[in-house]
Design a protein around this motif. Structure first.
Motif, PDB file in Angstrom:
ATOM      1  N   MET A  17       4.529   7.552 -63.915  1.00 51.96           N
ATOM      2  CA  MET A  17       5.235   8.777 -63.520  1.00 51.96           C
ATOM      3  C   MET A  17       5.645   8.726 -62.049  1.00 51.96           C
ATOM      4  SD  MET A  17       2.885  11.475 -65.656  1.00 51.96           S
ATOM      5  CE  MET A  17       3.983  12.891 -65.555  1.00 51.96           C
ATOM      6  N   VAL A  18       4.734   8.245 -61.206  1.00 54.32           N
ATOM      7  CA  VAL A  18       5.070   8.118 -59.779  1.00 54.32           C
ATOM      8  C   VAL A  18       6.231   7.130 -59.630  1.00 54.32           C
ATOM      9  CG1 VAL A  18       4.240   7.324 -57.510  1.00 54.32           C
ATOM     10  CG2 VAL A  18       2.805   8.824 -58.913  1.00 54.32           C
ATOM     11  N   TYR A  19       6.201   6.047 -60.406  1.00 62.10           N
ATOM     12  CA  TYR A  19       7.303   5.075 -60.368  1.00 62.10           C
ATOM     13  C   TYR A  19       8.632   5.778 -60.707  1.00 62.10           C
ATOM     14  CZ  TYR A  19      10.326   1.149 -61.511  1.00 62.10           C
ATOM     15  OH  TYR A  19      11.382   0.280 -61.538  1.00 62.10           O
ATOM     16  N   ASP A  20       8.629   6.565 -61.784  1.00 61.85           N
ATOM     17  CA  ASP A  20       9.838   7.282 -62.189  1.00 61.85           C
ATOM     18  C   ASP A  20      10.317   8.241 -61.101  1.00 61.85           C
ATOM     19  OD1 ASP A  20       9.805   5.975 -64.600  1.00 61.85           O
ATOM     20  OD2 ASP A  20       8.914   7.639 -65.719  1.00 61.85           O
ATOM     21  N   LEU A  21       9.357   8.911 -60.460  1.00 63.52           N
ATOM     22  CA  LEU A  21       9.694   9.854 -59.390  1.00 63.52           C
ATOM     23  C   LEU A  21      10.345   9.119 -58.209  1.00 63.52           C
ATOM     24  CD1 LEU A  21       9.402  12.777 -58.179  1.00 63.52           C
ATOM     25  CD2 LEU A  21       7.184  12.026 -57.284  1.00 63.52           C
ATOM     26  N   LEU A  22       9.782   7.974 -57.849  1.00 60.43           N
ATOM     27  CA  LEU A  22      10.337   7.220 -56.717  1.00 60.43           C
ATOM     28  C   LEU A  22      11.739   6.711 -57.046  1.00 60.43           C
ATOM     29  CD1 LEU A  22       7.329   5.209 -55.232  1.00 60.43           C
ATOM     30  CD2 LEU A  22       7.851   7.624 -55.125  1.00 60.43           C
ATOM     31  N   CYS A  23      11.952   6.312 -58.307  1.00 61.71           N
ATOM     32  CA  CYS A  23      13.299   5.875 -58.721  1.00 61.71           C
ATOM     33  C   CYS A  23      14.279   7.034 -58.606  1.00 61.71           C
ATOM     34  CB  CYS A  23      13.289   5.339 -60.144  1.00 61.71           C
ATOM     35  SG  CYS A  23      12.412   3.780 -60.276  1.00 61.71           S
ATOM     36  N   GLU A  24      13.855   8.190 -59.093  1.00 61.09           N
ATOM     37  CA  GLU A  24      14.691   9.394 -59.035  1.00 61.09           C
ATOM     38  C   GLU A  24      15.079   9.712 -57.586  1.00 61.09           C
ATOM     39  OE1 GLU A  24      15.074  12.180 -61.518  1.00 61.09           O
ATOM     40  OE2 GLU A  24      15.670  13.753 -60.092  1.00 61.09           O
ATOM     41  N   MET A  25      14.126   9.517 -56.664  1.00 61.69           N
ATOM     42  CA  MET A  25      14.371   9.845 -55.260  1.00 61.69           C
ATOM     43  C   MET A  25      14.964   8.673 -54.477  1.00 61.69           C
ATOM     44  SD  MET A  25      11.041  12.147 -54.291  1.00 61.69           S
ATOM     45  CE  MET A  25      11.832  12.791 -52.801  1.00 61.69           C
ATOM     46  N   GLU A  26      15.171   7.556 -55.182  1.00 61.24           N
ATOM     47  CA  GLU A  26      15.715   6.336 -54.558  1.00 61.24           C
ATOM     48  C   GLU A  26      14.887   5.890 -53.350  1.00 61.24           C
ATOM     49  OE1 GLU A  26      19.912   6.958 -53.962  1.00 61.24           O
ATOM     50  OE2 GLU A  26      20.277   7.112 -56.109  1.00 61.24           O
ATOM     51  N   ILE A  27      13.577   5.961 -53.517  1.00 55.99           N
ATOM     52  CA  ILE A  27      12.666   5.491 -52.473  1.00 55.99           C
ATOM     53  C   ILE A  27      12.388   4.006 -52.734  1.00 55.99           C
ATOM     54  CG2 ILE A  27      10.309   5.699 -51.535  1.00 55.99           C
ATOM     55  CD1 ILE A  27      10.446   8.697 -52.336  1.00 55.99           C
ATOM     56  N   PRO A  28      12.602   3.149 -51.747  1.00 59.36           N
ATOM     57  CA  PRO A  28      12.379   1.715 -51.974  1.00 59.36           C
ATOM     58  C   PRO A  28      10.922   1.413 -52.359  1.00 59.36           C
ATOM     59  CG  PRO A  28      13.533   2.093 -49.890  1.00 59.36           C
ATOM     60  CD  PRO A  28      13.087   3.438 -50.390  1.00 59.36           C
ATOM     61  N   ILE A  29      10.776   0.539 -53.355  1.00 57.83           N
ATOM     62  CA  ILE A  29       9.432   0.128 -53.790  1.00 57.83           C
ATOM     63  C   ILE A  29       9.001  -1.046 -52.913  1.00 57.83           C
ATOM     64  CG2 ILE A  29       8.021  -0.653 -55.758  1.00 57.83           C
ATOM     65  CD1 ILE A  29       9.250   2.009 -56.436  1.00 57.83           C
ATOM     66  N   THR A  30       8.146  -0.754 -51.932  1.00 56.31           N
ATOM     67  CA  THR A  30       7.634  -1.810 -51.043  1.00 56.31           C
ATOM     68  C   THR A  30       6.542  -2.587 -51.782  1.00 56.31           C
ATOM     69  OG1 THR A  30       5.929  -0.321 -50.230  1.00 56.31           O
ATOM     70  CG2 THR A  30       8.031  -0.331 -49.027  1.00 56.31           C
ATOM     71  N   MET A  48      11.535  18.521 -64.544  1.00 52.33           N
ATOM     72  CA  MET A  48      10.402  18.798 -63.641  1.00 52.33           C
ATOM     73  C   MET A  48      10.291  17.739 -62.531  1.00 52.33           C
ATOM     74  SD  MET A  48       8.310  20.973 -62.782  1.00 52.33           S
ATOM     75  CE  MET A  48       8.350  22.198 -64.086  1.00 52.33           C
ATOM     76  N   LYS A  49      10.680  16.509 -62.915  1.00 54.30           N
ATOM     77  CA  LYS A  49      10.670  15.434 -61.920  1.00 54.30           C
ATOM     78  C   LYS A  49      11.595  15.773 -60.737  1.00 54.30           C
ATOM     79  CE  LYS A  49      12.464  11.828 -63.577  1.00 54.30           C
ATOM     80  NZ  LYS A  49      12.803  10.648 -64.379  1.00 54.30           N
ATOM     81  N   SER A  50      12.779  16.322 -61.049  1.00 54.91           N
ATOM     82  CA  SER A  50      13.723  16.624 -59.970  1.00 54.91           C
ATOM     83  C   SER A  50      13.236  17.813 -59.130  1.00 54.91           C
ATOM     84  CB  SER A  50      15.127  16.881 -60.517  1.00 54.91           C
ATOM     85  OG  SER A  50      15.059  17.834 -61.536  1.00 54.91           O
ATOM     86  N   ARG A  51      12.508  18.725 -59.759  1.00 54.59           N
ATOM     87  CA  ARG A  51      11.907  19.858 -59.026  1.00 54.59           C
ATOM     88  C   ARG A  51      10.859  19.324 -58.028  1.00 54.59           C
ATOM     89  NH1 ARG A  51      11.377  23.579 -56.142  1.00 54.59           N
ATOM     90  NH2 ARG A  51       9.771  25.180 -56.299  1.00 54.59           N
ATOM     91  N   ILE A  52      10.095  18.343 -58.481  1.00 54.68           N
ATOM     92  CA  ILE A  52       9.079  17.757 -57.591  1.00 54.68           C
ATOM     93  C   ILE A  52       9.750  17.006 -56.438  1.00 54.68           C
ATOM     94  CG2 ILE A  52       7.178  16.057 -57.475  1.00 54.68           C
ATOM     95  CD1 ILE A  52       6.300  17.090 -60.225  1.00 54.68           C
ATOM     96  N   ALA A  53      10.842  16.317 -56.753  1.00 58.94           N
ATOM     97  CA  ALA A  53      11.603  15.616 -55.705  1.00 58.94           C
ATOM     98  C   ALA A  53      12.069  16.620 -54.644  1.00 58.94           C
ATOM     99  CB  ALA A  53      12.789  14.893 -56.334  1.00 58.94           C
ATOM    100  N   GLU A  54      12.520  17.766 -55.128  1.00 65.02           N
ATOM    101  CA  GLU A  54      12.998  18.827 -54.236  1.00 65.02           C
ATOM    102  C   GLU A  54      11.858  19.356 -53.344  1.00 65.02           C
ATOM    103  OE1 GLU A  54      15.712  21.590 -56.513  1.00 65.02           O
ATOM    104  OE2 GLU A  54      14.193  23.017 -55.788  1.00 65.02           O
ATOM    105  N   ILE A  55      10.694  19.548 -53.958  1.00 65.44           N
ATOM    106  CA  ILE A  55       9.525  20.038 -53.204  1.00 65.44           C
ATOM    107  C   ILE A  55       9.158  19.032 -52.108  1.00 65.44           C
ATOM    108  CG2 ILE A  55       7.031  20.526 -53.372  1.00 65.44           C
ATOM    109  CD1 ILE A  55       7.663  21.709 -56.200  1.00 65.44           C
ATOM    110  N   ILE A  56       9.243  17.749 -52.447  1.00 60.00           N
ATOM    111  CA  ILE A  56       8.929  16.713 -51.441  1.00 60.00           C
ATOM    112  C   ILE A  56       9.917  16.803 -50.272  1.00 60.00           C
ATOM    113  CG2 ILE A  56       8.907  14.203 -51.009  1.00 60.00           C
ATOM    114  CD1 ILE A  56       7.699  13.868 -53.841  1.00 60.00           C
ATOM    115  N   ARG A  57      11.188  16.952 -50.609  1.00 63.09           N
ATOM    116  CA  ARG A  57      12.204  17.018 -49.538  1.00 63.09           C
ATOM    117  C   ARG A  57      12.010  18.238 -48.648  1.00 63.09           C
ATOM    118  NH1 ARG A  57      15.813  16.161 -53.907  1.00 63.09           N
ATOM    119  NH2 ARG A  57      15.944  13.927 -54.327  1.00 63.09           N
ATOM    120  N   GLU A  58      11.547  19.350 -49.254  1.00 66.69           N
ATOM    121  CA  GLU A  58      11.466  20.609 -48.515  1.00 66.69           C
ATOM    122  C   GLU A  58      10.195  20.794 -47.685  1.00 66.69           C
ATOM    123  OE1 GLU A  58      11.919  23.364 -51.693  1.00 66.69           O
ATOM    124  OE2 GLU A  58      14.122  23.215 -51.710  1.00 66.69           O
TER     125      GLU A  58
END
Ligand SMILES: [Mn+2]
Length: 309
Positions: A122-135, A1-11
């Motif tokens: 969960m947000v942390y895990d999502l950002l890791c999955e999407m390789e978004i830098p943790i500022t 489900m995390k990867s589905r959410i990543a996809e929704i963010i990209r789209e």
């Protein structure tokens, strides 16, 4: 489900971020961190808080983006109960990120994991999955949420993974001392006035401790609504308490109840009897009534769910 959410963010391009009423550290931290991450991807965001963020939680950086009128996606963060939105409808398609136990997923995507310490984890895990830098701003907001929902690394949800995430967040710029002091060492005087009144009234029955604060008391102390937050944790710190109940009359005739238990599901089962919900060990509900009478009913219900040795 995390990867589905990543996809929704990209789209998509425009996002609304919603959290529950009376937002706590996790609600604020997870919502703001997600906002920062979306902005870093060039997305436009807006927030919808059913009730305002308490002044005591306004110290982390808020993300800013261009105005949007019509968000495509509405994130529900740290909430999956539409009853906790004060009737304010999400404007876009719903995507849920929550760690509260709920029966069914809904919306376009629903990522619900009661095994997580916090929505911030969960947000942390999502950002890791999407390789978004943790500022540093993201790190501070997520640390706020993880610290808040684990009770400062005390509750049973304080897993090895939580410490690992905390390490990563501090490494990325969160200041643990600053955040902990802002939450724990900056209590208003009215908090202790409320606590004294609550302690005077404690009812104790078979390991269940219950008390309340009335609207009249709060008015007399010139208390802000958030000044009573943390009172239930103080009750739960009492030796011998297996389940604690704290009623707060938020406006005349409307009572919010917070429940904590040391035995799994006792808090949740007690809250459910009054139409509420939450986690096994931390739950609550809101009803109409009088606190002085209601407290006896909730204590009685609580004793049903506490196993006494
Ligand atoms: Mn939470």
């Amino acid at each position: 489900m995390k990867s589905r959410i990543a996809e929704i963010i990209r789209e998509h391009l425009t996002f609304e971020i919603i959290t529950h009423e009376s937002p706590d550290e996790d609600a604020v931290g997870a919502a703001r961190a997600l906002g920062h991450a979306l902005v870093s991807l060039g997305k436009s965001i807006c927030f919808s808080f059913p009730t305002p963020i308490p002044a005591s939680l306004l110290f982390t950086e808020e993300p800013v983006s261009g105005e949007i009128d019509d968000p495509e996606i509405s994130f529900l963060v740290d909430v999956s109960d539409m009853g906790m939105l004060r009737g304010i409808p999400p404007r876009g398609e719903i995507v849920v990120i929550d760690h509260h136990r709920t029966k069914n997923g809904f919306g376009l995507a629903s990522w619900i994991d009661p095994g997580k310490s916090s929505a911030s984890e969960m947000v942390y895990d999502l950002l890791c999955e999407m390789e978004i830098p943790i500022t540093p701003s993201i790190a501070s907001n997520l640390f706020l949420g993880v610290f808040g929902d684990t009770g400062g690394f005390i509750h049973a949800n304080t897993t090895e993974r939580v410490f690992q995430i905390a390490y990563e967040l501090v490494h990325s710029g969160a200041d643990p001392h600053f955040i902990a002091y802002r939450i724990r060492k900056a209590k208003p005087f009215t908090f202790y006035q409320i606590l004294c009144k609550v302690m005077e009234r404690v009812i104790i029955k078979d390991g269940v401790y219950g008390s309340y604060i009335s609207f009249t008391d709060l008015d007399k102390f010139h208390a802000r609504p958030e000044d009573a937050s943390g009172v239930v944790e103080e009750l739960a710190s009492l030796a011998g308490s297996q389940l604690v109940i704290f009623l707060r009359e938020v406006k005349p005739g409307t009572i919010h109840c917070s429940i904590r238990s040391k035995q799994n599901d006792a808090a949740l089962n007690t809250a459910r009897a009054f139409g509420g919900g939450g986690h096994g060990l931390a739950a609550g509900f809101t009803v109409e009534g009088r606190p002085r009478e209601l407290i006896h009913q909730v204590v009685k219900e609580g004793t049903k769910w506490v196993k006494t040795a």
